[in-house]
Design an enzyme around this catalytic site. Structure first.
Site, mmCIF file in Angstrom:
data_model
loop_
_atom_site.group_PDB
_atom_site.id
_atom_site.type_symbol
_atom_site.label_atom_id
_atom_site.label_comp_id
_atom_site.label_asym_id
_atom_site.label_seq_id
_atom_site.Cartn_x
_atom_site.Cartn_y
_atom_site.Cartn_z
ATOM 1 N N GLY A 89 44.421 48.231 46.475
ATOM 2 C CA GLY A 89 44.867 46.940 46.980
ATOM 3 C C GLY A 89 45.475 46.136 45.858
ATOM 4 O O GLY A 89 44.783 45.757 44.902
ATOM 5 N N SER B 18 46.851 39.594 45.055
ATOM 6 C CA SER B 18 46.585 38.773 43.872
ATOM 7 C C SER B 18 45.209 39.059 43.273
ATOM 8 O O SER B 18 45.072 39.169 42.046
ATOM 9 C CB SER B 18 46.726 37.294 44.220
ATOM 10 O OG SER B 18 45.875 36.929 45.287
ATOM 11 N N LYS C 99 35.705 39.493 51.236
ATOM 12 C CA LYS C 99 34.788 38.449 51.684
ATOM 13 C C LYS C 99 35.045 38.185 53.157
ATOM 14 O O LYS C 99 35.841 37.323 53.512
ATOM 15 C CB LYS C 99 34.973 37.190 50.839
ATOM 16 C CG LYS C 99 34.630 37.422 49.360
ATOM 17 C CD LYS C 99 34.851 36.202 48.510
ATOM 18 C CE LYS C 99 34.457 36.468 47.056
ATOM 19 N NZ LYS C 99 34.678 35.296 46.189
ATOM 20 N N LYS D 231 31.906 30.971 53.071
ATOM 21 C CA LYS D 231 32.609 29.922 52.318
ATOM 22 C C LYS D 231 34.065 29.820 52.761
ATOM 23 O O LYS D 231 34.664 28.742 52.708
ATOM 24 C CB LYS D 231 32.493 30.174 50.815
ATOM 25 C CG LYS D 231 33.066 31.502 50.339
ATOM 26 C CD LYS D 231 34.476 31.391 49.820
ATOM 27 C CE LYS D 231 35.018 32.744 49.402
ATOM 28 N NZ LYS D 231 36.353 32.672 48.794
ATOM 29 N N THR E 66 36.200 27.217 46.496
ATOM 30 C CA THR E 66 37.079 27.541 47.620
ATOM 31 C C THR E 66 37.378 26.320 48.480
ATOM 32 O O THR E 66 38.467 26.214 49.046
ATOM 33 C CB THR E 66 36.445 28.651 48.484
ATOM 34 O OG1 THR E 66 36.087 29.740 47.637
ATOM 35 C CG2 THR E 66 37.411 29.152 49.538
ATOM 36 N N ARG F 221 43.250 29.974 49.363
ATOM 37 C CA ARG F 221 44.071 30.304 50.533
ATOM 38 C C ARG F 221 43.526 29.644 51.795
ATOM 39 O O ARG F 221 44.278 29.140 52.631
ATOM 40 C CB ARG F 221 44.104 31.814 50.730
ATOM 41 C CG ARG F 221 44.604 32.604 49.556
ATOM 42 C CD ARG F 221 44.374 34.083 49.795
ATOM 43 N NE ARG F 221 44.643 34.879 48.615
ATOM 44 C CZ ARG F 221 44.470 36.184 48.551
ATOM 45 N NH1 ARG F 221 44.029 36.831 49.607
ATOM 46 N NH2 ARG F 221 44.728 36.850 47.441
#
Length: 331
Positions: A8, A11, A106, A191, A248, A255
Site C-alpha cells: 500500500g 501517504s 484503522k 477516533k 485526528t 482526512r
C-alpha cells in the site's frame, strides 16, 4: 538487517516505509499502479501522496506483490480497511510462513464487524500471535517530515511487539508496545468517527468548547465499547486512545476531520469524496462501528449521529441539535 514489505503506497504506507528504512530495514513498497511505481523509482519520491519528501535509498518500489513479499520478515498492510479482505485473498499464498503481519489500518469491516487483525487471521490462517497493529497520533505528513511522534505497537505476543518496536524506532519516531490489541484497534477505528463529528462542528462554525466536548464524550464512547469487547481501560488513556483522538480531531492534516468540515459547510458525502483522492476511513467504518456497538448493547450517540449524516441524509445542523437535546444525565 530486517526485510520489510509494505503493501500500500498511500501517504501512510509510504511514510511508514520511510520510517522502516530510516530504522535500518530493507523495504519493498508495493503499489498497484505501474505509473506510481515508475515515478517512485525514478524520482525517489511519491509525488501523488507525499510531494516534496525524499525517500531513502533502502525503499524500493515494486508493482509485483510476490517480489515485495519474497523473504520479508515483516509484512505491513497499509490499504483501505474495507478493501483489506479482497487484497489479502490474493496476497495470502505469497506471505512468508513466519513473517509478522502488521496492520496500519484503522477501521471495522462492514458486514462482519471484524477488527482488521481478525480479518487478517481469518483470511491468512495466521495465529493471533503473528498479527500486530500500529496505532497512535500518526499524521503521515508530519512523520514524513521527521517531526517527533510516538505510536503504539499492539500484539498479544509481547516479544513480537518488541521486535517490531526495534524495527521502526528512529530518532523522530518512538514506538511503545502494548498487548491490548483489541483496545488499540478500537481506539484507532472510533477516533475516525469522532473526528468526522469534530470536523462537522468546525464546518458549522463552532469552536474549541464544542470540539473538546466531542473529543471527551467520544473517548467515553470508545471506552464503553472497548470494555464490552474485553479491552483494557488504561489503553484509552494512552497514545492509541486519547493521543490518536486528539490529533485526528484537531489537525487540518486529518482526512476524517477535513471530510467532516466539508460536510459541515454544506457539501454532500459524494461531493466530498469526489474532491479528494485520500480515504476517510470513518465514513464507511461508522456503520460497522454502530453495528458492533448495537450487537453488544453499547450506547454510541456520536457514532449514531455521524451515521445519520453520512448515510441517512440528515443535515449537519440537525445532528448537532439532536446531540445537544439528548436527555441530561450524570457524566
Amino acid at each position: 538487517m530486517k526485510r520489510a514489505a509494505v503493501l500500500g503506497a498511500g501517504s501512510w504506507g509510504t511514510t511508514f516505509a520511510k520510517v522502516l528504512a530510516d530504522a535500518g530495514c530493507d523495504v519493498a513498497l508495493h503499489a498497484r499502479r505501474p505509473e506510481l511505481v515508475q515515478a517512485i523509482s525514478d524520482d525517489g519520491e511519491n509525488r501523488d501522496y507525499l510531494p516534496g519528501i525524499r525517500l531513502p535509498a533502502a525503499v524500493r518500489a515494486t508493482g509485483d506483490a510476490a517480489d515485495a513479499l519474497d523473504g520479508a520478515d515483516v509484512v505491513v498492510l497499509a490499504v483501505p480497511s474495507q478493501s483489506l479482505r479482497q487484497n489479502l485473498i490474493a496476497w495470502a499464498p505469497l506471505l512468508p510462513a513466519d513473517a509478522t503481519l502488521l496492520s496500519l489500518m484503522k477501521g471495522i469491516e462492514l458486514g462482519t464487524t471484524k477488527r482488521m487483525s481478525e480479518v487478517i487471521c481469518e483470511v491468512t490462517g495466521a495465529g493471533a500471535d503473528r498479527v500486530a497493529a500500529l496505532s497512535g497520533p500518526n499524521l503521515a505528513r508530519e512523520i514524513a517530515e521527521e517531526q517527533p511522534a510516538a505510536t503504539v505497537i499492539a500484539c498479544t505476543d509481547a516479544d513480537r511487539a518488541a521486535a517490531l518496536q526495534a524495527a521502526c524506532h528512529t530518532r523522530y519516531f518512538r514506538p511503545y508496545t502494548n498487548t491490548d490489541l483489541v483496545g488499540c484497534e478500537l481506539g484507532g477505528a472510533l477516533k475516525n468517527v469522532v473526528a468526522l463529528a469534530c470536523g462537522i462542528a468546525e464546518g458549522l462554525g463552532f469552536g474549541d468548547n464544542t470540539r473538546a466536548s466531542l473529543i471527551t464524550r467520544g473517548l467515553a464512547e470508545t471506552a464503553r465499547l472497548g470494555l464490552a469487547l474485553g479491552a483494557e481501560l488504561t489503553t484509552f488513556a494512552g497514545l492509541a486512545g486519547l493521543g490518536d483522538l486528539v490529533a485526528t480531531c484537531s489537525s487540518p492534516l486529518s482526512r476524517n476531520r477535513t471530510f467532516g468540515e466539508k460536510l459541515g459547510r454544506g457539501m454532500t458525502v459524494q461531493e466530498v469524496q469526489e474532491s479528494t483522492r485520500q480515504t476517510a476511513e470513518g465514513v464507511k467504518s461508522c456503520r460497522s462501528v454502530l453495528d458492533l456497538a448495537r450487537a453488544h448493547g453499547v450506547d454510541v450517540p456520536i457514532t449514531e449521529a455521524v451515521v445519520r449524516v453520512c448515510h441517512e441524509g440528515e443535515s449537519a445542523a440537525q445532528m448537532v441539535r439532536e446531540i445537544m437535546s439528548r436527555e441530561a444525565k450524570p457524566e
